[in-house]
Design an enzyme around this catalytic site. Structure first.
Site, PDB file in Angstrom:
ATOM      1  N   HIS A 804      43.210  57.664 -74.586  1.00 46.11           N
ATOM      2  CA  HIS A 804      43.669  57.524 -76.139  1.00 46.11           C
ATOM      3  C   HIS A 804      45.345  57.260 -76.127  1.00 46.11           C
ATOM      4  O   HIS A 804      45.964  58.136 -75.766  1.00 46.11           O
ATOM      5  CB  HIS A 804      43.653  58.840 -77.058  1.00 46.11           C
ATOM      6  N   GLU A 807      48.228  59.740 -77.041  1.00 53.25           N
ATOM      7  CA  GLU A 807      48.222  61.028 -76.502  1.00 53.25           C
ATOM      8  C   GLU A 807      49.342  60.975 -75.175  1.00 53.25           C
ATOM      9  O   GLU A 807      48.675  61.102 -74.137  1.00 53.25           O
ATOM     10  CB  GLU A 807      46.758  61.430 -76.244  1.00 53.25           C
ATOM     11  N   HIS A 901      43.662  64.823 -72.160  1.00 50.45           N
ATOM     12  CA  HIS A 901      44.022  64.365 -73.467  1.00 50.45           C
ATOM     13  C   HIS A 901      45.202  65.167 -74.078  1.00 50.45           C
ATOM     14  O   HIS A 901      45.814  65.974 -73.508  1.00 50.45           O
ATOM     15  CB  HIS A 901      42.897  64.370 -74.220  1.00 50.45           C
ATOM     16  N   GLU A 986      42.690  69.156 -72.939  1.00 47.04           N
ATOM     17  CA  GLU A 986      43.589  68.944 -74.141  1.00 47.04           C
ATOM     18  C   GLU A 986      45.143  69.735 -74.045  1.00 47.04           C
ATOM     19  O   GLU A 986      45.102  70.858 -73.709  1.00 47.04           O
ATOM     20  CB  GLU A 986      42.949  69.541 -75.246  1.00 47.04           C
TER      21      GLU A 986
HETATM   22 ZN   LIG Z   1      42.214  62.174 -76.847  1.00 51.69          ZN
END
Ligand SMILES: [Zn+2]
Length: 1113
Positions: A804, A807, A901, A986
């Protein structure tokens, strides 16, 4: 007892309905009143279940229908009705069926002048009206007219009656038919006048409930489009706006203020974004893409949203709701392993990406390093290999640059010394506020002034004056030649001069190399400029910055400022000062407004509109070939004044909430600061909030989300210098060119005798960029057969990141991982000697380059393509998956797979993993799963990281498999490749609310440290595993011992606890001989052996308890 009570109650209720005797009715009512006045709601509900409501309603109808109704009976009866009706959900319906509505209305009409009787009737009407159907019926029968007769302008008489009437009216207006009737009968201006009158006379705020009820009437009417039109026509916005202006700070008016704000937001005319089309400015011809829709003419219908309930929450709860119905409950889908998604022979192409398994050592030696074309650009050879764990303030000193020998990293700088809670020195400075590099104006309460002005004289003034022009640096693509144009040659000379004068060498960064890399980077818009921060480089600030304290009520003030544009437009400029969509040049540099620019890698500003003198509305570009995903932003601002607060509103954000409401600030990089020796991205901005605005998505035919809302991110910035060039971004930018630069420097800085570092191309992206694949391990000890065998048998670990593009935090974590893995830290050495790391640091280069937030050039989320990726449409995913399949096919599936992420809603760093059992338990779908066995080892790594990494917390980890995540890397690698430790890691965009970094926002240093800690976690995971070799255990032990002097006792315990008893016990019982010192015991010799064992055992117990404690029953 209960039975007696029951039968007694039933007898009473029956007698009440059948009795004609006034005295006995009164007696029963008295008795019921006494019964219900004590005890709890349970008593009332019990009475309802025994037909109490019906009995009371029948008595009411019978009594009211007599020629001269007996108010001695009616008044206590109404009081009982009001009490029971409040608890009976079907009360309105029952009243309707038993014809109690009409009789009550008739009684109310008769008693307009008898306030006590009227009040009692109104209480009954209020409970009848709690059902919308009954409310509609009352409306048809003229209840609203009656109520409006009762609600008079300001008076001090009968205020209780007026209040109740207003409340009944508000309840009636929940029905749309009543609201429609109210609009048709011009109630809106009447209600506005009534409210105004009460507001102006009620200076002591004695009748706030009446004012609130009147506003609630308006709020319900405003749910209808016709209601909003009537409200606007009656100058409702102006009236309420002026009312609220004068009482914002009055706590006692809170109930009024919140409703006024809701009405203002609701009635603010909805409009499309000030763009011709929401489709991205950039489109890229890729296979299989649906052409973006043409804008069509819009009508007001497009923005109708009757059902919408706007709430003015000053968003204080950031809990993210977990949706249980998204959980995968199909055991077959959870536990079956699908077949290969491609012909098996295709996997052979990945053999070439695993040269470490086949090449002879000599070949590797003679053909060192990367398989990428090397750059002509020369740059200093970095011999020193710092780690993410090195002390911050990463400037190298002269000795280090000029080729000093690689030194053993000092123990106190090694990663082990920074383990969670082990060292208070890590964060000693961090809570004192922003460090010297952080501009002083970042505080919400202290907008401050240009604090650095005095430093300017230290630097050649000419360069600083030029900061505005130094903005983005021209970077002709490789085809263009520098010598072709005098301008570019001048620029080049200027840059050279600047670099020589001002640039301090920065670890793992080289501007010349960056420029060379940027020239090769292909963007859809064919960017020719580089953003200064990416080119010049960034050094993390010396200490982390605290989260921003949110000022109470700041969101209201911002919303009212938005409303003021509509009502008091005199100071509104509304001038487009920057736009990607307009072909003509918009910026006239002579004017006093700010200048914007974003045509550089990862930049994505689309439009800037000057709203007021120091306020700008900004729109960011949608992802390429898409109409959505606006969240990331990165752009340049110049032409600012000093000590002026500028307000910026990014008005087309899409996520419904953001950490910007919970202490997060954006990031700023000042060119002047960089030239003054502080090339640093810092957190900045105050008065930050994030809220739903009045813009709505155009409805564009089938499939498009109609009436979708947009959100405003608003923030104020005081720039550190006048006439500076500053870059503002959602988060610390990390471009593709930065990655390519970084990888090159890493590759050339490693000690080739020890570190096996190979960089190659996984594949080409749709945009024509190379997606790099990095292999890191230790060189074999020698070319002896057994050493080569050990080299080839090392287990794989696979790490990916940045699928992504928005990010960028994931890239900083990855940077920390990469730097640590090639470093001379003893832990890194152990890791290299025991594993082969396969790393894909950027799965979506095109997205990163073109300033996307979420998607690839096809406008699709690549982390939803793992189930069946196509080599042509999603090449990076296809080949990443292919490589993993290949490793599986040769029996070498990775021990751990992790995809890095960034998380926009939560704080800290945490892992998502996959567990069948936990998913089924959570979904309470456990039938027939009792003999399902599952290895719980997926919990070990997060448990370890929780102990080691300051930023990490176990409490946010989740191991649930959601249906909507079926095509993510984590779930596919787990299901299809059978990697039980398959994770998404994350990292918050914001910072931490636990651990040593509690209350601090992440800087790049903390993110990089997390990347290194992740690696340490992998080592401890291996130490804890049953298969861990005796040799590794001994070496890890020696490492701990070596650190003994520099590690405090607490830290030793932390590390000790990390080592699984199983391994230790095995060592104690089988492999350990009295001749070997037992290092773990050595570090805690002060304690008797028994106690150590006990502690370790109790740790194991805790571990299990926590695990099983998670099973919900
Ligand atoms: Zn992500």
């Amino acid at each position: 007892m209960a039975e007696q009570e029951a039968s007694g109650l039933q007898v009473l209720l029956q007698t009440l309905q059948s009795s004609l005797d006034r005295e006995s009715i009164l007696a029963i009512l008295q008795l019921l009143g006494d019964l219900l006045s004590v005890g709890t709601d349970r008593r009332i509900r019990y009475m309802i279940s025994k037909g109490g409501s019906e009995a009371l309603l029948r008595t009411l109808v019978d009594t009211a229908r007599t020629a001269s109704p007996d108010y001695v009976i009616l008044l206590p009866l109404f009081r009982l009705l009001a009490k029971v009706g409040l608890r009976d959900k079907k009360f309105g319906q029952k009243a309707l069926e038993l014809e109690a509505l009409d009789v009550t209305l008739i009684l109310a009409r008769k008693n307009l002048c008898h306030s006590q009787n009227l009040l009692h009737c109104l209480w009954a009407l209020r409970v009848f009206a709690s059902s919308v159907t009954t409310g509609a019926m009352l409306g048809i029968n003229g209840a609203m007219e009656l109520l409006l007769k009762v609600i008079t302008p300001y008076t001090q008489k009968h205020t209780q009656v007026i209040r109740t009437a207003a409340e009944v009216l508000a309840a009636l207006l929940k029905s749309k038919s009543n609201s429609r009737r109210a609009v048709n009968r011009s109630y809106v201006p009447r209600l506005l006048r009534l409210h105004q009158d009460w507001h102006s006379h009620d200076t002591a705020h004695s009748f706030v409930p009446i004012r609130r009820a009147l506003l609630l009437c308006l709020k319900h009417i405003a749910k209808l489009r016709s209601g909003r039109e009537a409200f606007l026509a009656a100058q409702g916005m102006e009236i309420l706006f002026s009312i609220i202006q004068n009482c914002l700070d009055d706590q006692s008016l809170e109930p009024v203020i919140s409703i006024v704000l809701q009405i203002l937001r609701q009635c603010y005319p909805k409009s499309p974004l000030p763009l011709l089309t929401t489709s991205s400015t950039y489109s890229f011809p890729v296979p299989g893409i649906v052409t973006s829709e043409a804008p069509r003419v819009l009508t007001e219908e497009d923005y109708e949203d009757d059902s919408e309930e706007e709430e003015d929450k000053d968003s204080d709860s950031e809990d993210v709701k977990e949706e249980d119905d998204d959980l995968e409950t199909d055991v077959n889908k959870l536990s079956s392993k699908p077949g290969l998604d491609r012909p098996e022979e295709e996997l052979m192409q990945y053999k070439a990406m695993c040269l470490e398994l086949s090449c002879s050592f000599e070949e590797l030696e003679s053909k060192p390093g990367d398989d990428l074309n090397s750059d002509e650009t020369e740059y200093a050879n970095h011999h020193h290999i710092p780690t993410a764990a090195s002390p911050k303030g990463l400037f190298l000193n002269k000795d280090q640059i000029s080729g000093g020998q690689e030194k053993e990293v000092l123990v106190q700088n090694s990663l082990l010394s920074r383990v969670k809670m082990g060292r208070s020195s890590i964060h000693l400075t961090s809570k004192r506020g922003p460090g010297m590099n952080s501009y002083r104006n970042v505080h919400s309460n202290d907008p401050g002034i240009d604090s650095s002005g005095s430093d300017v004289s230290d630097i050649q003034a000419s360069f600083l004056e030029d900061a505005g022009d130094m903005d983005a640096i021209s970077c002709p693509r490789i085809s263009a030649s520098f010598s072709n144009s005098t301008k570019t040659r001048e620029t080049a000379e200027f840059i050279d001069q600047l670099l020589q004068t001002h640039l301090k060498p920065m670890v793992f960064h080289d501007p010349y190399l960056y420029m060379a890399k940027a020239r090769r980077t292909r963007s859809v818009a064919d960017f020719t400029m580089m953003a200064f921060p990416d080119f010049w480089g960034h050094c993390p600030p010396l200490s982390a910055q605290p989260m921003l304290q949110r000022k109470c009520g700041v969101q209201r003030i911002k919303i009212l400022e938005d409303v003021r544009r509509l009502i008091q437009p005199s100071d509104i400029i509304n001038k487009v000062v920057f736009s990607l969509d307009e072909p003509w040049p918009l910026q006239d540099t002579a004017s006093d407004c700010l200048q914007f620019f974003s045509a550089f890698e990862s930049g994505n500003l689309r439009k800037a509109i000057q709203v007021r003198e120091f306020e700008y509305d900004l729109l960011v570009n949608a992802d390429v070939n898409s109409t959505q995903h606006q969240q990331w932003f990165y752009f340049k601002v110049s032409g600012m004044r000093a000590a002026v607060p500028y307000r910026f509103n990014i008005i087309n954000c899409e996520k419904p909430n953001s950490q910007f409401n919970y202490g997060m600030q954006l990031t700023l990089y000042s060119v002047k600061e960089a030239l003054l020796g502080r090339p640093t991205w810092v957190r900045t901005g105050y008065d930050i909030c994030y809220y739903k605005n009045h813009y709505r998505q155009r409805t564009a035919g089938a499939g498009a989300a109609s009436g979708k809302c947009y959100y405003t991110l608003t923030f104020a910035v005081i720039f550190p210098h006048a006439e500076d060039a500053c870059y503002l971004a959602y988060h610390y930018p990390y471009t593709y060119s930065a990655l390519m630069t970084h990888l090159d420097i890493l590759g050339k800085s490693v000690n080739r005798k020890q570190v096996y570092f190979r960089q190659e191309v996984l594949c080409q992206t749709l945009g024509g960029n190379s997606c790099p694949l990095v292999t890191i391990t230790a060189m074999p000890e020698s070319d002896r057969a057994d050493h080569l065998e050990q080299f080839r048998q090392r287990p794989y670990q696979v790490i990916t990141a940045r699928v992504h593009p928005g990010e960028s935090n994931a890239s900083w974590v990855m940077k920390g991982t990469l730097e640590f893995l090639v470093s001379s830290d003893p832990v890194a050495r152990l890791l290299r000697e025991n594993f082969i790391f396969k790393i894909i640091p950027m799965l979506n280069p095109d997205g990163v380059i073109n300033g996307n937030h979420r998607c690839s050039l096809r406008g699709e989320d690549l982390n939803r393509q793992w189930l069946s990726p196509s080599a042509h449409l999603q090449p990076t995913i296809y080949h990443a998956k292919g490589l993993l399949h290949y490793l599986g096919s040769i029996g070498r599936r990775p021990t751990v797979f992790c995809d890095f992420h960034g998380h926009s809603q939560k704080k800290n760093v945490f892992l998502y993993g996959c567990s069948i059992k936990e998913t089924l338990w959570q979904a309470e779908a456990t039938v027939g799963t009792s003999n399902l066995s599952e290895d719980v080892s997926y919990r070990t790594l997060p448990k370890i990281l929780d102990k080691l990494a300051p930023a990490f917390t176990m409490s946010s980890c989740s191991f649930l498999v959601e249906k909507s995540r079926a095509s993510t890397a984590r779930v596919v690698v787990w299901r299809e490749m059978g990697v039980s430790r398959s994770y998404t890691m994350e990292s918050s965009y914001c910072g931490c609310n636990q651990g040593p970094y509690q209350g601090l926002q992440f800087g790049t240093g903390e993110l990089e440290e997390m990347g290194a800690m992740f690696c340490l976690g992998l080592l401890v995971l291996e130490l804890k595993s049953g298969s861990c070799s005796h040799q590794l255990l001994t070496r890890a032990a020696a490492l701990l011992n070596a650190e003994e002097e520099s590690l405090d006792f607490y830290l030793q315990r932390q590390l000790l606890i990390c080592l699984l008893p199983k391994s230790l016990m095995a060592l104690l019982h089988s492999k350990w001989t009295p001749k070997d010192p037992l290092p773990w015991v050595g570090v805690v010799t002060a304690e008797p052996r028994k106690e150590i064992n006990f502690r370790l055992l109790s740790f194991e117990m805790d571990f299990k308890e926590e695990y099983f404690g998670n099973w919900k029953t």
